[in-house]
Structure formats: C-alpha cells, structure tokens
Design a protein around this motif. Sequence first.
Motif, PDB file in Angstrom:
ATOM      1  N   LYS A 124       2.675  -1.392   5.032  1.00 49.86           N
ATOM      2  CA  LYS A 124       1.472  -0.969   4.322  1.00 49.86           C
ATOM      3  C   LYS A 124       1.816   0.019   3.212  1.00 49.86           C
ATOM      4  CE  LYS A 124       0.351  -0.110   8.599  1.00 49.86           C
ATOM      5  NZ  LYS A 124       1.205  -1.021   9.260  1.00 49.86           N
ATOM      6  N   LYS A 125       1.110  -0.116   2.118  1.00 48.80           N
ATOM      7  CA  LYS A 125       1.216   0.847   1.033  1.00 48.80           C
ATOM      8  C   LYS A 125      -0.193   1.117   0.536  1.00 48.80           C
ATOM      9  CE  LYS A 125       3.762   2.062  -3.055  1.00 48.80           C
ATOM     10  NZ  LYS A 125       4.726   1.685  -4.062  1.00 48.80           N
ATOM     11  N   MET A 126      -0.531   2.385   0.408  1.00 54.07           N
ATOM     12  CA  MET A 126      -1.895   2.744   0.019  1.00 54.07           C
ATOM     13  C   MET A 126      -1.974   3.064  -1.469  1.00 54.07           C
ATOM     14  SD  MET A 126      -4.376   5.591   1.627  1.00 54.07           S
ATOM     15  CE  MET A 126      -4.941   6.696   0.368  1.00 54.07           C
ATOM     16  N   TYR A 127      -3.076   2.646  -2.065  1.00 53.26           N
ATOM     17  CA  TYR A 127      -3.371   2.915  -3.468  1.00 53.26           C
ATOM     18  C   TYR A 127      -4.785   3.454  -3.565  1.00 53.26           C
ATOM     19  CZ  TYR A 127       0.631  -0.086  -4.320  1.00 53.26           C
ATOM     20  OH  TYR A 127       1.881  -0.624  -4.329  1.00 53.26           O
ATOM     21  N   LYS A 128      -5.067   4.092  -4.662  1.00 58.29           N
ATOM     22  CA  LYS A 128      -6.430   4.513  -5.009  1.00 58.29           C
ATOM     23  C   LYS A 128      -6.890   3.560  -6.099  1.00 58.29           C
ATOM     24  CE  LYS A 128      -6.479   8.265  -2.477  1.00 58.29           C
ATOM     25  NZ  LYS A 128      -7.406   8.444  -1.378  1.00 58.29           N
ATOM     26  N   ILE A 129      -8.110   3.054  -5.948  1.00 54.27           N
ATOM     27  CA  ILE A 129      -8.587   2.002  -6.856  1.00 54.27           C
ATOM     28  C   ILE A 129     -10.041   2.275  -7.248  1.00 54.27           C
ATOM     29  CG2 ILE A 129      -9.426   0.383  -5.102  1.00 54.27           C
ATOM     30  CD1 ILE A 129      -7.079  -0.667  -7.826  1.00 54.27           C
ATOM     31  N   LYS A 130     -10.390   1.825  -8.426  1.00 57.23           N
ATOM     32  CA  LYS A 130     -11.763   1.960  -8.919  1.00 57.23           C
ATOM     33  C   LYS A 130     -12.113   0.635  -9.585  1.00 57.23           C
ATOM     34  CE  LYS A 130     -14.197   5.140 -11.980  1.00 57.23           C
ATOM     35  NZ  LYS A 130     -13.992   6.315 -12.821  1.00 57.23           N
ATOM     36  N   ILE A 179     -13.770   6.251  -6.368  1.00 55.58           N
ATOM     37  CA  ILE A 179     -12.403   5.838  -6.078  1.00 55.58           C
ATOM     38  C   ILE A 179     -12.345   5.406  -4.611  1.00 55.58           C
ATOM     39  CG2 ILE A 179     -10.012   6.615  -5.891  1.00 55.58           C
ATOM     40  CD1 ILE A 179     -10.656   8.527  -8.247  1.00 55.58           C
ATOM     41  N   HIS A 180     -11.794   4.221  -4.387  1.00 59.62           N
ATOM     42  CA  HIS A 180     -11.690   3.649  -3.040  1.00 59.62           C
ATOM     43  C   HIS A 180     -10.229   3.538  -2.629  1.00 59.62           C
ATOM     44  CE1 HIS A 180     -15.920   2.147  -2.891  1.00 59.62           C
ATOM     45  NE2 HIS A 180     -15.783   2.257  -4.199  1.00 59.62           N
ATOM     46  N   ASN A 181     -10.000   3.589  -1.333  1.00 59.14           N
ATOM     47  CA  ASN A 181      -8.656   3.356  -0.805  1.00 59.14           C
ATOM     48  C   ASN A 181      -8.410   1.858  -0.681  1.00 59.14           C
ATOM     49  OD1 ASN A 181      -7.853   6.078  -0.426  1.00 59.14           O
ATOM     50  ND2 ASN A 181      -9.108   6.166   1.409  1.00 59.14           N
ATOM     51  N   LEU A 182      -7.181   1.473  -0.993  1.00 59.15           N
ATOM     52  CA  LEU A 182      -6.741   0.084  -0.865  1.00 59.15           C
ATOM     53  C   LEU A 182      -5.375   0.120  -0.190  1.00 59.15           C
ATOM     54  CD1 LEU A 182      -6.696  -2.671  -3.534  1.00 59.15           C
ATOM     55  CD2 LEU A 182      -4.585  -2.062  -2.396  1.00 59.15           C
ATOM     56  N   TRP A 183      -5.232  -0.661   0.863  1.00 61.94           N
ATOM     57  CA  TRP A 183      -3.948  -0.793   1.531  1.00 61.94           C
ATOM     58  C   TRP A 183      -3.428  -2.195   1.266  1.00 61.94           C
ATOM     59  CZ3 TRP A 183      -8.158   1.675   3.468  1.00 61.94           C
ATOM     60  CH2 TRP A 183      -7.982   3.005   3.830  1.00 61.94           C
ATOM     61  N   LEU A 184      -2.275  -2.270   0.663  1.00 65.36           N
ATOM     62  CA  LEU A 184      -1.620  -3.543   0.406  1.00 65.36           C
ATOM     63  C   LEU A 184      -0.768  -3.844   1.626  1.00 65.36           C
ATOM     64  CD1 LEU A 184      -1.535  -5.540  -1.920  1.00 65.36           C
ATOM     65  CD2 LEU A 184       0.480  -4.351  -2.764  1.00 65.36           C
ATOM     66  N   ILE A 216      -6.533  -4.446   2.551  1.00 62.58           N
ATOM     67  CA  ILE A 216      -7.683  -3.817   3.192  1.00 62.58           C
ATOM     68  C   ILE A 216      -8.276  -2.897   2.131  1.00 62.58           C
ATOM     69  CG2 ILE A 216      -8.494  -2.307   5.035  1.00 62.58           C
ATOM     70  CD1 ILE A 216      -5.935  -3.107   6.597  1.00 62.58           C
ATOM     71  N   VAL A 217      -9.589  -2.973   1.936  1.00 66.50           N
ATOM     72  CA  VAL A 217     -10.228  -2.206   0.869  1.00 66.50           C
ATOM     73  C   VAL A 217     -11.492  -1.538   1.385  1.00 66.50           C
ATOM     74  CG1 VAL A 217     -11.233  -2.329  -1.444  1.00 66.50           C
ATOM     75  CG2 VAL A 217      -9.394  -3.883  -0.827  1.00 66.50           C
ATOM     76  N   ASP A 255      -1.646   6.167  -9.567  1.00 66.32           N
ATOM     77  CA  ASP A 255      -2.473   6.659  -8.475  1.00 66.32           C
ATOM     78  C   ASP A 255      -3.863   6.035  -8.466  1.00 66.32           C
ATOM     79  OD1 ASP A 255      -0.482   8.302  -7.547  1.00 66.32           O
ATOM     80  OD2 ASP A 255      -1.145  10.008  -8.733  1.00 66.32           O
ATOM     81  N   VAL A 256      -4.458   5.859  -9.633  1.00 65.48           N
ATOM     82  CA  VAL A 256      -5.806   5.307  -9.740  1.00 65.48           C
ATOM     83  C   VAL A 256      -5.801   4.240 -10.831  1.00 65.48           C
ATOM     84  CG1 VAL A 256      -8.226   5.794 -10.235  1.00 65.48           C
ATOM     85  CG2 VAL A 256      -6.851   7.492  -9.051  1.00 65.48           C
TER      86      VAL A 256
END
Length: 155
Positions: free
Chosen positions: A7-13, A22-27, A38-39, A151-152
Amino acid sequence: MYNAFEKKMYKIKNKLLGDCKIHNLWLLSKNNKPKAAIVETTAPDGYSGSIYMIVAAYFNGKIIGVRVLSHKETPGIGDKIELSVSDWISKFTSMYVSSLEDKNFKLRKYGGEIEQFTGATITPQSVTNSVKKTVFFIKNIPSIFNLLNKDVHEY
C-alpha cells in the motif's frame, strides 16, 4: 484481502469524489504493479447532508467493497446504509461500473439494478451515485500513475 497488497497513500483532490476537500487514496499493488485503490469519498447530496464513505475497487471497475464512515441520515430510515444496521451497502461488492453513464448502476426504481431500501430513495440514490463516480475515478488512476509523485493532486 487488504493485507495481501503493498500500500502507498496519496492525498488527492477531484470533483468526482464529491467535494473540493483533500481525500486519502491508497494505491494497492502486488509485485510493484498497481492493481486497485481505496479512496475516501463523499456523497454530498444525502437526505440529511453529506455521507462520507470509503470505496475500494480494481482498475477494471469491479468493486471490492464500500463502507460508510459517517452520516447524519434519519435513524430507522436512511441509516440502513450502515453495515451495523443493514447489509444493503455490501450489495455493491463485486458489481462493476462501466462508465459515468452506466444505466445499470442506479436504483431499480429508475431502471437500474440496485434495490433501494424501504422508506428511502434520496439516501440510497446519493450513495449509489457517489460509488459510481468514485469507481469511475479509480478506473482512471492507471492513466495518471506518472502524476502520483506529489502530496496533493488535482485532475
């Protein structure tokens, strides 16, 4: 299943996620190959306000699972979106989203395949629309992998 992936987490909009936050996204990857995501997402048009959820799906549009994180829907009616109250939300598991125009991915009342629960239309339709948009977003992640280094992101 979650533990079977790296898993790697990103911040996404993104507007497909229901709001401008801003939402969390796990690739999720296997052998360094991205397979799913997962979003965190928002259904902004619930009967009593926003419904916050988490959606997991493969990049082909197959849903792994959907869970509601928080909401203010009416107890005894709209709260059937909660797994602790009803299994309705688990019916999304293994469904596919083909596109934003997917005619099957709406309530049966409106010609789709998803059964609403008794006493409510707005809440299940809001959740259904949000899940469809979020899975469509997830389906498009492979085309933006090279952008996932900040990051975003907004796209």
